[in-house]
Design a protein around this motif. Sequence first.
Motif, PDB file in Angstrom:
ATOM      1  N   GLU A 153      19.750   6.076   4.183  1.00  0.00           N
ATOM      2  CA  GLU A 153      19.540   7.070   5.242  1.00  0.00           C
ATOM      3  C   GLU A 153      18.049   7.179   5.587  1.00  0.00           C
ATOM      4  N   PRO A 154      17.745   7.449   6.865  1.00  0.00           N
ATOM      5  CA  PRO A 154      16.374   7.828   7.207  1.00  0.00           C
ATOM      6  C   PRO A 154      15.982   9.049   6.371  1.00  0.00           C
ATOM      7  N   GLY A 155      14.738   9.129   6.011  1.00  0.00           N
ATOM      8  CA  GLY A 155      14.302  10.231   5.148  1.00  0.00           C
ATOM      9  C   GLY A 155      14.224   9.817   3.698  1.00  0.00           C
ATOM     10  N   THR A 156      14.932   8.748   3.343  1.00  0.00           N
ATOM     11  CA  THR A 156      14.816   8.225   1.980  1.00  0.00           C
ATOM     12  C   THR A 156      13.687   7.184   1.946  1.00  0.00           C
ATOM     13  N   ASP A 208      13.169   4.741   5.014  1.00  0.00           N
ATOM     14  CA  ASP A 208      11.967   4.870   5.839  1.00  0.00           C
ATOM     15  C   ASP A 208      11.033   3.668   5.738  1.00  0.00           C
ATOM     16  N   LEU A 209      11.060   2.957   4.597  1.00  0.00           N
ATOM     17  CA  LEU A 209       9.964   2.025   4.309  1.00  0.00           C
ATOM     18  C   LEU A 209      10.375   0.584   4.025  1.00  0.00           C
ATOM     19  N   GLY A 254      16.463  -7.417  -0.912  1.00  0.00           N
ATOM     20  CA  GLY A 254      15.611  -8.140  -1.867  1.00  0.00           C
ATOM     21  C   GLY A 254      14.169  -7.656  -1.893  1.00  0.00           C
ATOM     22  N   ARG A 255      13.817  -6.773  -0.959  1.00  0.00           N
ATOM     23  CA  ARG A 255      12.455  -6.219  -0.896  1.00  0.00           C
ATOM     24  C   ARG A 255      12.575  -4.723  -0.613  1.00  0.00           C
ATOM     25  N   ASN A 256      13.170  -4.024  -1.575  1.00  0.00           N
ATOM     26  CA  ASN A 256      13.473  -2.603  -1.334  1.00  0.00           C
ATOM     27  C   ASN A 256      12.542  -1.646  -2.068  1.00  0.00           C
ATOM     28  N   ILE A 257      11.346  -2.128  -2.413  1.00  0.00           N
ATOM     29  CA  ILE A 257      10.177  -1.314  -2.795  1.00  0.00           C
ATOM     30  C   ILE A 257      10.197  -0.640  -4.152  1.00  0.00           C
ATOM     31  N   GLY A 271       0.806  -1.227   0.000  1.00  0.00           N
ATOM     32  CA  GLY A 271       0.000   0.000   0.000  1.00  0.00           C
ATOM     33  C   GLY A 271       0.829   1.261   0.000  1.00  0.00           C
ATOM     34  N   LEU A 272       1.989   1.214  -0.657  1.00  0.00           N
ATOM     35  CA  LEU A 272       2.901   2.364  -0.628  1.00  0.00           C
ATOM     36  C   LEU A 272       2.941   3.160  -1.940  1.00  0.00           C
TER      37      LEU A 272
END
Length: 151
Positions: free
Chosen positions: A99-102, A106-107, A112-115, A18-19
């Motif tokens: 980094e956080p914020g990316t 963040d997600l 292997g599951r990097n969206i 759901g992203l």
Amino acid sequence: AELERTFIAIKPDGVQRGLIAEVISRFERKGFKLVAIKIVVPSKDFAQKHYHDLKERPFFNGLCDFLSSGPVVAMVWEGEGVIRYGRKLIGATDPQKSEPGTIRGDLAVIVGRNIIHGSDGPETAKDEIALWFKPEELVKYTSNAEKWIYG
Ligand code: DAT
Ligand code: MG
């Protein structure tokens, strides 16, 4: 504004989690312009074409199985510096190092599951846009925000 374009895809994990809106929102709010979008389930053969540069890597087969395992949201985004900056919005390949914020920072948790996918340079952007879209699927329009984004 300079007419630079990049290919961005939300992979099956991002779609199933759901992203879609979350990812689109980050590119849209930045000031980049969406010029093509569709949802498709790529065949394994198509996934192999998309990732042909990685065919010697040990994870190639699993990667192509994964990309073809469900719907992908394929997009073309336009804007000044969008290829390089799109990669910054996405973050490092391995979410443990993003980094956080990316988006990946963040997600996502594992490589292997990097969206999300984003073209890594002008040549791959051109090739990937041509692989995923017909020229007439790229929409030419003037966004009213452009004069406020670019001055
Ligand atoms: P990127 O997607 O950041 O451009 P890439 O082109 O090197 O990274 O690799 C394409 C995809 O392959 C990546 O998003 C996830 C997967 N991948 C890369 N390295 C991997 C590894 N060491 N193990 C498993 N999957 C990997
Ligand atoms: Mg890549």
